[in-house]
Write an enzyme that holds these catalytic residues in place. Sequence first.
Site, PDB file in Angstrom:
ATOM      1  CG  ASP A  87      -8.898  -3.597  -4.801  1.00 23.00           C
ATOM      2  OD1 ASP A  87      -8.354  -3.109  -3.804  1.00 23.00           O
ATOM      3  OD2 ASP A  87      -9.782  -4.477  -4.724  1.00 23.00           O
ATOM      4  CE1 TYR A  93     -13.014  -7.835   1.078  1.00 18.28           C
ATOM      5  CE2 TYR A  93     -11.233  -9.044   0.030  1.00 18.28           C
ATOM      6  CZ  TYR A  93     -11.672  -8.121   0.961  1.00 18.28           C
ATOM      7  OH  TYR A  93     -10.773  -7.505   1.783  1.00 18.28           O
ATOM      8  NE  ARG A 144      -4.050  -1.799   0.063  1.00 15.09           N
ATOM      9  CZ  ARG A 144      -5.302  -1.814   0.485  1.00 15.09           C
ATOM     10  NH1 ARG A 144      -5.785  -0.770   1.101  1.00 15.09           N
ATOM     11  NH2 ARG A 144      -6.062  -2.846   0.251  1.00 15.09           N
ATOM     12  NE  ARG A 170      -8.572   7.535   0.377  1.00 14.25           N
ATOM     13  CZ  ARG A 170      -9.877   7.334   0.541  1.00 14.25           C
ATOM     14  NH1 ARG A 170     -10.348   7.162   1.750  1.00 14.25           N
ATOM     15  NH2 ARG A 170     -10.664   7.327  -0.501  1.00 14.25           N
ATOM     16  NE  ARG A 178     -10.094   7.153  -3.874  1.00 14.35           N
ATOM     17  CZ  ARG A 178     -11.379   7.414  -3.782  1.00 14.35           C
ATOM     18  NH1 ARG A 178     -11.967   8.194  -4.660  1.00 14.35           N
ATOM     19  NH2 ARG A 178     -12.090   6.906  -2.806  1.00 14.35           N
TER      20      ARG A 178
HETATM   21  O1  1CP Z   1       0.409   0.536  -3.311  1.00 11.37           O
HETATM   22  C1  1CP Z   1      -0.480  -0.309  -3.188  1.00 11.37           C
HETATM   23  O2  1CP Z   1      -0.285  -1.397  -2.640  1.00 11.37           O
HETATM   24  C2  1CP Z   1      -1.856   0.061  -3.656  1.00 11.37           C
HETATM   25  C3  1CP Z   1      -2.507  -0.897  -4.617  1.00 11.37           C
HETATM   26  C4  1CP Z   1      -3.522  -1.828  -3.926  1.00 11.37           C
HETATM   27  C5  1CP Z   1      -3.314  -3.157  -3.566  1.00 11.37           C
HETATM   28  C6  1CP Z   1      -2.019  -3.963  -3.661  1.00 11.37           C
HETATM   29  C7  1CP Z   1      -4.872  -1.489  -3.617  1.00 11.37           C
HETATM   30  C8  1CP Z   1      -5.523  -0.192  -3.823  1.00 11.37           C
HETATM   31  N1  1CP Z   1      -5.473  -2.627  -3.142  1.00 11.37           N
HETATM   32  C9  1CP Z   1      -4.552  -3.641  -3.081  1.00 11.37           C
HETATM   33  C10 1CP Z   1      -4.760  -5.034  -2.674  1.00 11.37           C
HETATM   34  C11 1CP Z   1      -5.929  -5.376  -1.835  1.00 11.37           C
HETATM   35  N2  1CP Z   1      -7.221  -4.938  -1.925  1.00 11.37           N
HETATM   36  C12 1CP Z   1      -5.889  -6.362  -0.815  1.00 11.37           C
HETATM   37  C13 1CP Z   1      -4.668  -7.171  -0.457  1.00 11.37           C
HETATM   38  C14 1CP Z   1      -3.728  -6.366   0.380  1.00 11.37           C
HETATM   39  C15 1CP Z   1      -4.170  -6.117   1.790  1.00 11.37           C
HETATM   40  O3  1CP Z   1      -4.385  -7.086   2.535  1.00 11.37           O
HETATM   41  O4  1CP Z   1      -4.272  -4.937   2.142  1.00 11.37           O
HETATM   42  C16 1CP Z   1      -7.164  -6.472  -0.264  1.00 11.37           C
HETATM   43  C17 1CP Z   1      -7.604  -7.389   0.861  1.00 11.37           C
HETATM   44  C18 1CP Z   1      -8.007  -5.571  -0.976  1.00 11.37           C
HETATM   45  C19 1CP Z   1      -9.446  -5.355  -0.771  1.00 11.37           C
HETATM   46  C20 1CP Z   1      -9.726  -3.936  -0.479  1.00 11.37           C
HETATM   47  N3  1CP Z   1      -9.803  -2.961  -1.436  1.00 11.37           N
HETATM   48  C21 1CP Z   1      -9.858  -3.317   0.795  1.00 11.37           C
HETATM   49  C22 1CP Z   1      -9.813  -4.033   2.149  1.00 11.37           C
HETATM   50  C23 1CP Z   1     -11.184  -4.221   2.692  1.00 11.37           C
HETATM   51  C24 1CP Z   1     -11.202  -5.151   3.915  1.00 11.37           C
HETATM   52  O5  1CP Z   1     -11.612  -6.318   3.759  1.00 11.37           O
HETATM   53  O6  1CP Z   1     -10.798  -4.689   4.989  1.00 11.37           O
HETATM   54  C25 1CP Z   1     -10.045  -1.943   0.560  1.00 11.37           C
HETATM   55  C26 1CP Z   1     -10.244  -0.874   1.575  1.00 11.37           C
HETATM   56  C27 1CP Z   1     -10.007  -1.748  -0.860  1.00 11.37           C
HETATM   57  C28 1CP Z   1     -10.073  -0.471  -1.603  1.00 11.37           C
HETATM   58  C29 1CP Z   1      -8.728   0.050  -1.982  1.00 11.37           C
HETATM   59  N4  1CP Z   1      -7.830  -0.608  -2.811  1.00 11.37           N
HETATM   60  C30 1CP Z   1      -6.709   0.151  -2.981  1.00 11.37           C
HETATM   61  C31 1CP Z   1      -6.888   1.360  -2.211  1.00 11.37           C
HETATM   62  C32 1CP Z   1      -5.890   2.482  -2.132  1.00 11.37           C
HETATM   63  C33 1CP Z   1      -8.150   1.269  -1.590  1.00 11.37           C
HETATM   64  C34 1CP Z   1      -8.790   2.287  -0.640  1.00 11.37           C
HETATM   65  C35 1CP Z   1      -9.799   3.106  -1.345  1.00 11.37           C
HETATM   66  C36 1CP Z   1      -9.237   4.365  -1.964  1.00 11.37           C
HETATM   67  O7  1CP Z   1      -8.184   4.824  -1.586  1.00 11.37           O
HETATM   68  O8  1CP Z   1      -9.872   4.976  -2.781  1.00 11.37           O
END
Ligand code: 1CP
Length: 346
Positions: free
Chosen positions: A74, A150, A25, A29, A38
Amino acid sequence: MPASDRFLRAARHEPTDRVPIWLMRQAGRYQPSYRELRQRYGMLEIALSPQLAAEVTVRPVHDYELDAAILFSDIMVPLGPAGVRYEIREGVGPVVEAPIRTGAAVAALSVYDATVREPETAEAVERAVAALSGVPLIGFAGAPFTLASYLVEGRPSRTYSETKRLMWSRPSTWGALMDVLSEIVLRHLVLQVKAGAAAVQLFDSWVGALDRADYEASVLPYVRRIFQGLESYEVPRIYFAVGSGHLTAAMAASGATVLGIDWRQDLPSVRRELGPGLALQGNLDPVALLAPWAVTQEQAQAVLQGMAGEAGYIFNLGHGVLPDTQPDQVRRLVRLVHETGLAANG
Ligand code: 1CP
């Protein structure tokens, strides 16, 4: 040694001058530039725009001198072309319109030709690689269990009740779901490698919810198939899960070449348990980046100390950077790792 070499060399157990560092990540954010973008675009809009996705991917590498980039996307992205309707809901995460809990719903998922259906992802990888001037790009996907969680729950869950219920009560439906997800994931990863990704990471974030017997019987065979399908591409294969210390030995038998370890585990003990065959990645507690710098520093140094002199080690957090992290803490952490993480046989 240029940043371009460190990460890949460490992943392959070759000597490096410094311990390489990248952060899960690292694009997100906590960065003012991301928050600003965003305001104008949704998360998926950015991920599906090759130009924006590449820009967001490259930014943290330029800002903090990280040793690798990870594609901005994602884990849900490859499920869209398979026929899943979902959104990324603000403050929640992925929400699926019609949760998948029956054989008919699984049969409706389609395996597709990623080169035809995911041109945005391929182009985002190509653009990011071109802009990274040699710093390696990590492609990624969600692992079948974590994606299934999911799809079956329909949203983030704490107990994974519906997922376990399906796995235990309808094994053939579960098998069919894992089959189709493995194939989609493999194709999605191959697409990224062909477009220029130098390594891949499979995120099995929530698989620690299973005990070892269920993991080995109902999940590991599918993860193996994915890593087997990637072998001939000869890129490092990273496998990561959270709260999965009880699964580490089983995960080590998945065909991954690097294991991502969360902060609950002790890296030197994991190394002793597994032997030197697998490279390790981790494992500073992401919350340590919210502490005063003296505390962050102490904890990061303890992680580095534990792996001092070891080849096959990549510094990372034990999970993703938290949104309220100060960017300056990230800058200082990268500097600390590069300045004190000297002893990787260099
Ligand atoms: O630099 C980076 O790593 C960003 C790219 C990235 C990656 C590798 C995003 C962007 N998502 C992910 C993988 C991801 N998505 C995982 C595996 C990694 C981890 O465990 O954190 C998982 C479980 C998700 C699912 C997901 N998507 C969640 C988690 C929800 C939960 O179950 O708690 C969330 C909040 C998202 C949305 C998301 N994806 C990415 C971002 C930056 C966001 C947040 C929303 C946004 O900023 O607009």
